[in-house]
Design a protein around this motif. Structure first.
Motif, PDB file in Angstrom:
ATOM      1  N   LEU B  86       0.825  -1.203   0.000  1.00 27.96           N
ATOM      2  CA  LEU B  86       0.000   0.000   0.000  1.00 27.96           C
ATOM      3  C   LEU B  86       0.858   1.250   0.000  1.00 27.96           C
ATOM      4  N   GLN B  87       0.168   2.389  -0.223  1.00 34.86           N
ATOM      5  CA  GLN B  87       0.896   3.652  -0.336  1.00 34.86           C
ATOM      6  C   GLN B  87       1.579   4.043   0.955  1.00 34.86           C
ATOM      7  N   SER B  88       0.898   3.861   2.071  1.00 36.53           N
ATOM      8  CA  SER B  88       1.533   4.215   3.335  1.00 36.53           C
ATOM      9  C   SER B  88       0.963   3.327   4.413  1.00 36.53           C
ATOM     10  N   ALA B  89       1.812   2.976   5.351  1.00 37.45           N
ATOM     11  CA  ALA B  89       1.348   2.176   6.478  1.00 37.45           C
ATOM     12  C   ALA B  89       2.367   2.331   7.593  1.00 37.45           C
ATOM     13  N   ARG B 141      10.512  -0.751   2.394  1.00 37.37           N
ATOM     14  CA  ARG B 141      11.103  -2.024   1.987  1.00 37.37           C
ATOM     15  C   ARG B 141      10.532  -3.171   2.819  1.00 37.37           C
ATOM     16  N   LEU B 142      10.235  -2.884   4.084  1.00 40.41           N
ATOM     17  CA  LEU B 142       9.559  -3.909   4.893  1.00 40.41           C
ATOM     18  C   LEU B 142       8.181  -4.209   4.298  1.00 40.41           C
ATOM     19  N   ASP B 143       7.473  -3.163   3.866  1.00 44.19           N
ATOM     20  CA  ASP B 143       6.166  -3.365   3.236  1.00 44.19           C
ATOM     21  C   ASP B 143       6.281  -4.311   2.038  1.00 44.19           C
ATOM     22  N   VAL B 144       7.354  -4.122   1.271  1.00 39.91           N
ATOM     23  CA  VAL B 144       7.560  -5.002   0.112  1.00 39.91           C
ATOM     24  C   VAL B 144       7.829  -6.432   0.586  1.00 39.91           C
ATOM     25  N   ALA B 145       8.627  -6.569   1.640  1.00 43.05           N
ATOM     26  CA  ALA B 145       8.899  -7.907   2.181  1.00 43.05           C
ATOM     27  C   ALA B 145       7.595  -8.600   2.563  1.00 43.05           C
TER      28      ALA B 145
END
Lengths: 285, 283
Positions: B86-89, B141-145
């Protein structure tokens, strides 16, 4: 989808999705770990009922004053059921109403929604973590009451059975009402400001901070509409001697009505919660 | 490519909010295994479109198929095949990087190796850190993980590098490119032309809820090569747009008998093409 069968990981795709119950436990674990890492909240949730008990027992119990006709009930003992009830409401209703509103704002819910986690696992995790915190809170409160304020805890199994069902019904209905109420605040930031006054007012009119029988009768009637009054009354039936029924407005512990009303709130909370629950913020389309 | 079912197929998609037509008859086809970029200014309908594909929003009209299913009615099995960034989290702030990746991995039937995922996004050194302590770029990058730990066939990335420094963007691009080698289809929204150019096999430019251009970065770029602007200054300013700038300059050289005063030959960049397409008046 035979066309995607060339992709290397598709074979393992046949593996079964994890079960709802085990994911509910996994969510519980994550929620409890998170809770205990927010140190300020931990201290507040666990210390608040004990602190309140200390203040009320000290202020009202000066000079050995007691509640009710002779021989009277020591103030610490009289207020303990109210603090048990208020602790349950804080850890279930207030905790979930605020934390879910915040999680809706910070993207927790939105992210979880995009995963294959079943929604039921999320709610199981909330209920599981509320149960864990409530049990710890009760343990600390009862220990403090017995050791620091000399309250003699009941020994009859029947009273502990009453404690168990009132506690479980109160926690469960508080939790589902918290889930349902989490949709009311417009944002995570306003959640505390919306939830805490409601909790405070209920505490004042439900016999948590004052002797219930000394409240004006119209206020007693208003309180009877809400679950906290029944939770507190149920807990009084556990921790007060039988003769204390003389100072109960209804002259009875009303266990049947207590069970029915808490159960009704549980069902209403579930229905409303399921219908109104949102995974995204209001302003998010 | 034509023998493979598309990862995403969108036909005549409409989504209105009151009088505002956020998505207004949009068509899209993303092939399996490609990196597909959706470009457009803020408010063009990128996020609305992507969130319909992810199953967050309901469409008003049109047909949508993502991995062969309608996102509006797709269940857990379908969700286990997609990854969403998502865009932001800033959720789960109290868990560590490793705990969070492990937690989300539990939801999926089949997962990548946790340490490999954390290494792939360059967070090995931060694996034990609480997520609240991460910088903005590390958090993304954590979001991508979290998006790739469940081995998605299709990964959605919504403006993934907004706010990145140039170095972080580069390493992020390498990460996304490596996903393509694993056979992951990637649908990326961005408002950076250079990002789309660097990563994407194909680019769709969206404006007012419609696709206004769709091509490979090179072909969209070629459009830029078709016309050049020639400027010179001989007391008054002259400016001419032409498909044959060399011939024009030769003419000018003959006319001035040598040097052309204040000569400039200017070709629009990809950025200019994009700005032309989305009709942005100011730069």
């Amino acid at each position: 989808m035979t066309t995607t069968a060339t992709q290397p990981f598709v074979a393992s795709r046949r593996a079964a999705l994890p079960g709802t119950l085990s994911l509910g436990l996994e969510r519980t674990r994550a929620e409890v770990v998170t809770f205990f890492r927010e140190r300020d909240a931990v201290v507040f949730v666990f210390a608040y009922p004990i602190l309140m008990l200390a203040i009320f027992a000290t202020v009202f119990g000066q000079d050995g004053t007691t509640v009710g006709p002779d021989p009277g009930i020591p103030f610490a003992q009289y207020f303990l059921p109210g603090m048990v009830a208020t602790g349950v409401m804080l850890s279930s209703f207030q905790n979930l109403a605020v934390s879910i509103a915040v999680e809706r704002d910070d993207g927790t819910l939105k992210r979880l929604r995009a995963t294959p986690m079943p929604p039921a696992a999320f709610f199981l995790g909330k209920i599981g973590s509320v149960l864990v915190t409530c049990v710890i809170q009760m343990g600390l409160l009862l220990t403090a009451a017995a050791l620091m304020f000399g309250v003699s805890l009941p020994t009859e199994p029947a009273r502990w059975w009453t404690f168990t069902w009132v506690f479980l019904l109160g926690t469960a209905s508080g939790a589902v009402l918290g889930v349902a109420f989490s949709s009311v605040p417009r944002s995570g930031r306003s959640a505390s400001a919306v939830v805490i006054p409601i909790v405070l007012v209920l505490q004042f009119i439900s016999g948590v901070f004052f002797q219930f029988n000394e409240l004006p009768s119209w206020m007693q009637s208003v309180a009877s509409v809400f679950p906290l009054k029944w939770l507190a009354q149920g807990m009084r039936s556990v921790f007060l001697p039988d003769w204390a029924l003389q100072i109960e407005p209804s002259g009875s512990w009303q266990h049947g009505a207590t069970a029915a009303i808490l159960a009704a709130y549980l069902v209403i909370g579930l229905l409303v919660g399921v219908k109104t629950f949102r995974w995204r913020r209001r302003d998010d389309g | 490519m034509t023998t493979t079912a598309p990862a995403v197929l969108v036909q005549d998609l409409h989504k209105h909010y009151g009088a505002k037509r956020a998505v207004d008859g949009l068509d899209l086809r993303v092939e399996t295994g490609e990196i597909f970029a959706v470009l457009g200014p803020n408010g063009a309908g990128k996020t609305t479109t992507v969130e319909i594909l992810e199953g967050y929003r309901k469409r008003d009209r049109g047909s949508v198929s993502v991995l062969g299913e309608d996102p509006q009615h797709a269940g857990r099995a379908w969700r286990s095949r997609i990854g969403v960034v998502l865009q932001s989290a800033d959720d789960h702030a109290e868990l560590t990087v490793r705990e969070m990746v492990a937690h989300f991995a539990r939801f999926y039937p089949s997962t990548r190796d946790l340490d490999e995922v954390i290494a792939a996004v360059g967070l090995t050194e931060k694996a034990g850190a609480r997520t609240r302590q991460l910088s903005g770029g590390q958090r993304r990058r954590l979001d991508v993980a979290l998006g790739i730990v469940g081995r998605p066939e299709l990964l959605f990335l919504d403006e993934p590098t907004t706010g990145f420094d140039p170095e972080a963007r580069r390493s992020f691009w390498d990460l996304i490119a490596s996903l393509r080698e694993d056979g992951t289809t990637v649908l990326l929204t961005t408002h950076y032309m250079d990002e789309a150019e660097h990563l994407a096999d194909r680019i769709a430019v969206i404006r007012d809820g419609q696709v206004v251009a769709l091509d490979t970065p090179a072909a969209i770029g070629a459009r830029a090569q078709q016309h050049a602007t020639v400027r010179w200054h001989d007391g008054t300013r002259h400016e001419e747009r032409t498909a044959t700038p060399t011939a024009l300059v030769a003419d000018l050289a003959a006319r001035f008998g040598g040097e052309v005063p204040g000569l400039e030959v200017y070709r629009p960049t990809l950025e200019d093409v994009y700005l032309g397409l989305v009709g942005e008046a100011t730069r």
